[in-house]
Design an enzyme around this catalytic site. Structure first.
Site, PDB file in Angstrom:
ATOM      1  N   LYS A  94       5.716  -4.289  -4.717  1.00  0.00           N
ATOM      2  CA  LYS A  94       7.359  -3.956  -4.377  1.00  0.00           C
ATOM      3  C   LYS A  94       7.910  -4.091  -3.076  1.00  0.00           C
ATOM      4  O   LYS A  94       8.766  -4.577  -2.976  1.00  0.00           O
ATOM      5  CB  LYS A  94       7.776  -2.770  -5.208  1.00  0.00           C
ATOM      6  CG  LYS A  94       9.104  -2.601  -5.295  1.00  0.00           C
ATOM      7  CD  LYS A  94       9.446  -2.150  -6.774  1.00  0.00           C
ATOM      8  CE  LYS A  94      10.852  -2.148  -6.957  1.00  0.00           C
ATOM      9  NZ  LYS A  94      11.226  -3.599  -7.655  1.00  0.00           N
TER      10      LYS A  94
ATOM     11  N   LYS B 243      11.440 -14.432 -12.441  1.00  0.00           N
ATOM     12  CA  LYS B 243      10.911 -13.322 -13.605  1.00  0.00           C
ATOM     13  C   LYS B 243       9.978 -13.813 -14.372  1.00  0.00           C
ATOM     14  O   LYS B 243       8.691 -13.047 -14.588  1.00  0.00           O
ATOM     15  CB  LYS B 243      11.954 -12.837 -14.321  1.00  0.00           C
ATOM     16  CG  LYS B 243      13.043 -12.127 -13.467  1.00  0.00           C
ATOM     17  CD  LYS B 243      12.855 -10.583 -13.369  1.00  0.00           C
ATOM     18  CE  LYS B 243      12.259 -10.367 -11.970  1.00  0.00           C
ATOM     19  NZ  LYS B 243      13.221 -10.342 -10.911  1.00  0.00           N
TER      20      LYS B 243
ATOM     21  N   CYS C 198       0.856  -1.252   0.015  1.00  0.00           N
ATOM     22  CA  CYS C 198      -0.179   0.164  -0.051  1.00  0.00           C
ATOM     23  C   CYS C 198       0.772   1.255  -0.188  1.00  0.00           C
ATOM     24  O   CYS C 198       1.976   1.250   0.740  1.00  0.00           O
ATOM     25  CB  CYS C 198      -0.873   0.169   1.258  1.00  0.00           C
ATOM     26  SG  CYS C 198      -2.011  -1.358   1.478  1.00  0.00           S
TER      27      CYS C 198
ATOM     28  N   GLU D 102      16.417 -17.032 -10.497  1.00  0.00           N
ATOM     29  CA  GLU D 102      15.915 -15.556 -10.802  1.00  0.00           C
ATOM     30  C   GLU D 102      15.295 -15.635 -12.202  1.00  0.00           C
ATOM     31  O   GLU D 102      14.331 -15.163 -12.199  1.00  0.00           O
ATOM     32  CB  GLU D 102      17.313 -14.787 -10.936  1.00  0.00           C
ATOM     33  CG  GLU D 102      16.760 -13.569 -11.305  1.00  0.00           C
ATOM     34  CD  GLU D 102      15.766 -12.544 -10.457  1.00  0.00           C
ATOM     35  OE1 GLU D 102      15.394 -13.084  -9.430  1.00  0.00           O
ATOM     36  OE2 GLU D 102      15.363 -11.512 -10.884  1.00  0.00           O
TER      37      GLU D 102
ATOM     38  N   HIS E 184      17.735 -36.338 -10.922  1.00  0.00           N
ATOM     39  CA  HIS E 184      17.004 -36.916  -9.944  1.00  0.00           C
ATOM     40  C   HIS E 184      15.822 -36.533  -9.640  1.00  0.00           C
ATOM     41  O   HIS E 184      15.107 -36.661  -8.627  1.00  0.00           O
ATOM     42  CB  HIS E 184      17.811 -36.392  -8.493  1.00  0.00           C
ATOM     43  CG  HIS E 184      19.353 -36.585  -8.558  1.00  0.00           C
ATOM     44  ND1 HIS E 184      19.833 -37.856  -8.369  1.00  0.00           N
ATOM     45  CD2 HIS E 184      20.451 -35.789  -8.872  1.00  0.00           C
ATOM     46  CE1 HIS E 184      21.016 -37.979  -8.383  1.00  0.00           C
ATOM     47  NE2 HIS E 184      21.315 -36.601  -8.745  1.00  0.00           N
TER      48      HIS E 184
ATOM     49  N   ASN F 175      -1.217   1.874   5.732  1.00  0.00           N
ATOM     50  CA  ASN F 175      -0.502   0.972   5.125  1.00  0.00           C
ATOM     51  C   ASN F 175      -0.018  -0.142   6.173  1.00  0.00           C
ATOM     52  O   ASN F 175       0.415   0.316   7.377  1.00  0.00           O
ATOM     53  CB  ASN F 175       0.721   1.918   4.522  1.00  0.00           C
ATOM     54  CG  ASN F 175       2.067   0.663   3.950  1.00  0.00           C
ATOM     55  OD1 ASN F 175       1.535  -0.454   3.713  1.00  0.00           O
ATOM     56  ND2 ASN F 175       3.178   1.095   3.899  1.00  0.00           N
ATOM     57  N   GLY F 176      -0.268  -1.480   6.001  1.00  0.00           N
ATOM     58  CA  GLY F 176       0.202  -2.250   6.900  1.00  0.00           C
ATOM     59  C   GLY F 176      -0.943  -3.233   7.510  1.00  0.00           C
ATOM     60  O   GLY F 176      -2.000  -3.243   6.803  1.00  0.00           O
TER      61      GLY F 176
ATOM     62  N   ARG G 153       3.502  -0.297  -5.151  1.00  0.00           N
ATOM     63  CA  ARG G 153       3.168  -0.659  -3.781  1.00  0.00           C
ATOM     64  C   ARG G 153       1.970  -1.539  -3.674  1.00  0.00           C
ATOM     65  O   ARG G 153       1.620  -2.374  -2.718  1.00  0.00           O
ATOM     66  CB  ARG G 153       3.125   0.377  -2.524  1.00  0.00           C
ATOM     67  CG  ARG G 153       4.802   1.211  -2.719  1.00  0.00           C
ATOM     68  CD  ARG G 153       4.514   2.415  -1.541  1.00  0.00           C
ATOM     69  NE  ARG G 153       4.704   1.671  -0.113  1.00  0.00           N
ATOM     70  CZ  ARG G 153       5.726   1.589   0.382  1.00  0.00           C
ATOM     71  NH1 ARG G 153       7.033   1.862  -0.048  1.00  0.00           N
ATOM     72  NH2 ARG G 153       5.665   0.893   1.727  1.00  0.00           N
TER      73      ARG G 153
ATOM     74  N   GLU H 235       6.741 -14.341 -12.277  1.00  0.00           N
ATOM     75  CA  GLU H 235       6.205 -13.348 -11.916  1.00  0.00           C
ATOM     76  C   GLU H 235       5.384 -12.325 -13.030  1.00  0.00           C
ATOM     77  O   GLU H 235       4.436 -11.678 -12.833  1.00  0.00           O
ATOM     78  CB  GLU H 235       6.831 -12.673 -10.892  1.00  0.00           C
ATOM     79  CG  GLU H 235       8.012 -11.674 -11.413  1.00  0.00           C
ATOM     80  CD  GLU H 235       8.747 -11.305 -10.242  1.00  0.00           C
ATOM     81  OE1 GLU H 235       8.224 -10.748  -9.294  1.00  0.00           O
ATOM     82  OE2 GLU H 235      10.182 -11.062 -10.611  1.00  0.00           O
TER      83      GLU H 235
ATOM     84  N   TRP I 253      -2.732  -2.827  -1.638  1.00  0.00           N
ATOM     85  CA  TRP I 253      -2.550  -4.307  -1.871  1.00  0.00           C
ATOM     86  C   TRP I 253      -3.233  -4.770  -0.702  1.00  0.00           C
ATOM     87  O   TRP I 253      -2.909  -4.455   0.477  1.00  0.00           O
ATOM     88  CB  TRP I 253      -0.881  -4.351  -1.798  1.00  0.00           C
ATOM     89  CG  TRP I 253      -0.449  -5.575  -2.061  1.00  0.00           C
ATOM     90  CD1 TRP I 253      -0.282  -6.119  -3.275  1.00  0.00           C
ATOM     91  CD2 TRP I 253      -0.048  -6.836  -1.150  1.00  0.00           C
ATOM     92  NE1 TRP I 253       0.131  -7.392  -3.211  1.00  0.00           N
ATOM     93  CE2 TRP I 253       0.159  -7.905  -1.867  1.00  0.00           C
ATOM     94  CE3 TRP I 253      -0.370  -6.900   0.247  1.00  0.00           C
ATOM     95  CZ2 TRP I 253       0.523  -9.120  -1.279  1.00  0.00           C
ATOM     96  CZ3 TRP I 253       0.005  -8.267   0.967  1.00  0.00           C
ATOM     97  CH2 TRP I 253       0.266  -9.262   0.010  1.00  0.00           C
TER      98      TRP I 253
END
Ligand code: F6R
Length: 616
Positions: free
Chosen positions: A611, A493, A2, A489, A512, A98-99, A27, A496, A74
């Site tokens: 983010k 990428k 947020c 990575e 394996h 926010n939170g 955010r 997401e 968010w």
């Protein structure tokens, strides 16, 4: 998660707040809303989804007041919807938050028992109710906040307005960041400086449980005991343009292309070109010399690296590189595990925490836990004066400037540049980097920006190949040694951004289990630069090829062997094993970017992500 912003000033608050929310949208983008003074009342507009929906709603609306707040969400408590969007308004009180309020259930029970009408499913609305009740007695927003703050448990940053005091805005935090911007005829509060920097570069970072009361263009700050304090105004050197797209279609593409300059910037303080020396400059503050830093680092006997997501993969590179170059034992850990598994941190342990935002909740909690156990903390952050940066003992910086695209790109390559100089410094301290090796490494590091420019030409290849690549049912990314975290990575990428199934694997582990997945519809992305495990990776690739997997290979120079084994071959310049990961990441970023774009997806704001992950 947020983004919140508050504004008082002589500009049009609607423009300032919407512009700030645009910068904060990374955010969270489940909904957005504003509350702005108009004819003595706070007029509220909210919209589900991206900020553009809200912009559409208010495009013809004029507000004649000079104060307002805004929010981009968010979702944590309650689905993304207009009803759950901020600002929340109860009587004349409006808040953005926010939170998370962890004790929201007990607060809600009490409020309902007292007849409160709760409209949303959020924990945030409850804060507005509590303030509204407190205001019935106090008739003063500042005192009401002081009464409500101790009742809130969790992690939050909040800005509140009250119609009876229309020139006042009260902001407070416990956990997520909150920055005050002090302009000439304006004051801003926001979740981060990107929303402030185009108005003023003079900022004050608020600490937990501090309260800032903005009254017109004046402000005062109270410490957790309610005493007024005078905090230093910091002048930040961010370029406001860093938070703009500058002609690129997306922030992510701009940030990918900025990497040569960003990496050069990351290396710059730590390489003395004239004397051809690598040193950690400024890690203990501007007044402590590189020699003193080295003296203190010489005590270190054990290293832990702690981070999340992409920063965790940077940490894996640190683990491999530092251990190999120094023979110090190094362990990488997910912050979300490290903080709860009660790790043993022997004396003389150094804990390196890596975080672009400097606010990731799990990483910050790990830092605090390690500090309590007596470990020294070294942070590698992008955002200066973020919580992690402030609480660390040693401070290293990615120097990538604002990274707005939710998927991390330049922050990672800059971190790897910093890890190179850190590993070299530790190796020198341990007497394991000869002078000629140091000079050779400096030359390699200095070539990276030019070599990255060369690798960026693969943009064209992926923009054309994306249509055929998106048809695969799955993607396996494989690599050995330092190419293993690069493979992880690469897969992250693609997941997401393109929402396609992708897995990163250590190439030697394929046989394996995962090898059973391979058929004609599976793409295998192999990272095989010329290094000491190259031959081994080629053997693993042969096994994959024998089972029909379609290979996209990243290798050094004109590698005919790799070319023969691959459907597509992308070359990176022949490098040093330590600099290869920086170069190999670029084609993987471009691949994910173009596959996602060709699927019509929003690469800057992938679904369900944010983010700055300030919740557990
Ligand atoms: C992926 C990504 C995330 C972050 C992670 C940690 O592209 O950006 O995985 O790396 O959330 O964030 P920081 O580095 O801010 O601690």
């Amino acid at each position: 998660m947020c983004g919140i912003i508050g504004y008082f000033g002589d500009k049009d608050p609607k423009n300032v707040i919407l512009d700030g929310l645009k910068k904060l949208e990374y955010r969270g983008y489940d909904s957005a809303g504003v509350c702005i003074l108009d004819d003595g009342k706070f007029s509220r507009f909210r919209a589900e989804g991206k900020l553009s929906n809200l912009e559409e709603k208010v495009k013809d609306k004029q507000f004649n007041g000079h104060i307002g707040i805004g929010h981009t969400r968010w979702a944590t408590h309650g689905v993304p919807s207009e009803r759950n969007a901020h600002p929340h308004k109860v009587s004349g009180v409006s808040i953005v938050h926010n939170g998370i309020i962890e004790n929201y259930q007990s607060i809600k029970k009490e409020l309902l028992a007292n007849g409160a009408k709760i409209e949303s499913e959020t924990d945030s609305e409850l804060i507005a109710h509590l303030l509204s009740i407190a205001l019935e007695d106090t008739k003063d927003l500042e005192t009401a906040v002081e009464q409500v703050l101790p009742k809130l448990k969790g992690a939050f940053s909040i800005v509140a307005l009250w119609e009876e005091e229309p020139n006042k805005m009260v902001a407070f935090k416990d956990g997520p960041p909150l920055v005050l911007g002090v302009g000439e005829k304006e004051i801003l509060v926001a979740s981060d400086i990107t929303a402030i920097v185009s108005h003023t570069k003079d900022v004050v970072f608020l600490e937990d449980k501090e309260v800032v009361i903005v009254n017109g263009t004046d402000y005062k700050i109270l410490d957790p005991r309610g005493n007024e304090i005078h905090k230093k105004i910091e002048h930040i050197d961010w370029n406001p343009e860093a938070a703009e797209k500058q002609g690129y279609d997306t922030y992510m593409l701009k940030e990918i292309f900025e990497q040569p300059r960003a990496v050069a910037q990351a290396l710059e303080p730590h390489i003395d070109i004239e004397n051809q020396v690598i040193q950690l400059q400024g890690a203990l503050g501007p007044d402590v010399s590189a020699e003193e830093i080295n003296k203190r680092l010489a005590q270190v006997e054990r290293i832990f690296v702690v981070a999340c997501g992409t920063s965790y993969y940077a940490g894996m590179v640190a683990e491999y590189m530092i251990e190999k170059m120094t023979r110090l034992p190094v362990e990488i850990e997910f912050a979300s595990e490290f903080r709860y598994r009660e790790p043993v941190l022997p004396p003389k342990s150094l804990v390196i925490v890596i975080s672009q935002s400097g606010e990731t909740a799990d990483t910050l909690a790990s830092l605090r836990m390690a500090k309590e156990q007596g470990a020294e903390i070294m942070s590698i952050c992008n955002v200066r004066s973020s919580s992690i940066d402030r609480e660390a003992d040693y401070h290293l910086y990615m120097r990538a400037e604002a990274e707005i695209g939710v998927a991390s790109t330049k922050a990672l390559t800059c971190t790897l540049a910093v890890i190179n100089v850190l590993s070299a410094t530790l190796a020198k301290i341990k007497g394991r980097l000869a002078r000629d090796e140091e000079v050779a490494l400096i030359q390699k590091l200095q070539q990276i920006p030019a070599e990255m420019e060369k690798v960026l030409v693969h943009d064209k290849f992926f923009s054309e190949a994306a249509n055929s690549l998106k048809r695969y049912k799955g993607f396996l990314y494989i690599g050995r040694g330092l190419s293993f975290p690069v493979a992880l990575e690469g897969a992250l990428k693609l997941k997401e951004l393109a929402y396609l199934h992708a897995e990163g694997y250590a190439a030697g582990e394929m046989k394996h289990g995962p090898i059973a997945l391979i058929d004609q519809d599976m793409a295998i992305v192999v990272i095989a630069p010329k290094d000491d495990v190259y031959e081994k990776t080629i053997s693993n690739l042969e096994e994959v090829r024998a089972r029909g997997g379609q290979v996209i290979a990243i290798g050094s120079g004109e590698d005919e062997v790799l070319k023969d084994l691959s459907l597509h071959y992308l070359s990176i310049p022949e490098g040093d094993w330590r600099t290869n990961p920086i170069l190999a990441l670029v084609p993987l970023q471009l691949m994910s970017y173009h596959v996602a774009s060709s699927l019509g997806l929003d690469v800057d704001q992938p679904r369900n992500l944010a983010k700055s992950v300030t919740v557990e």
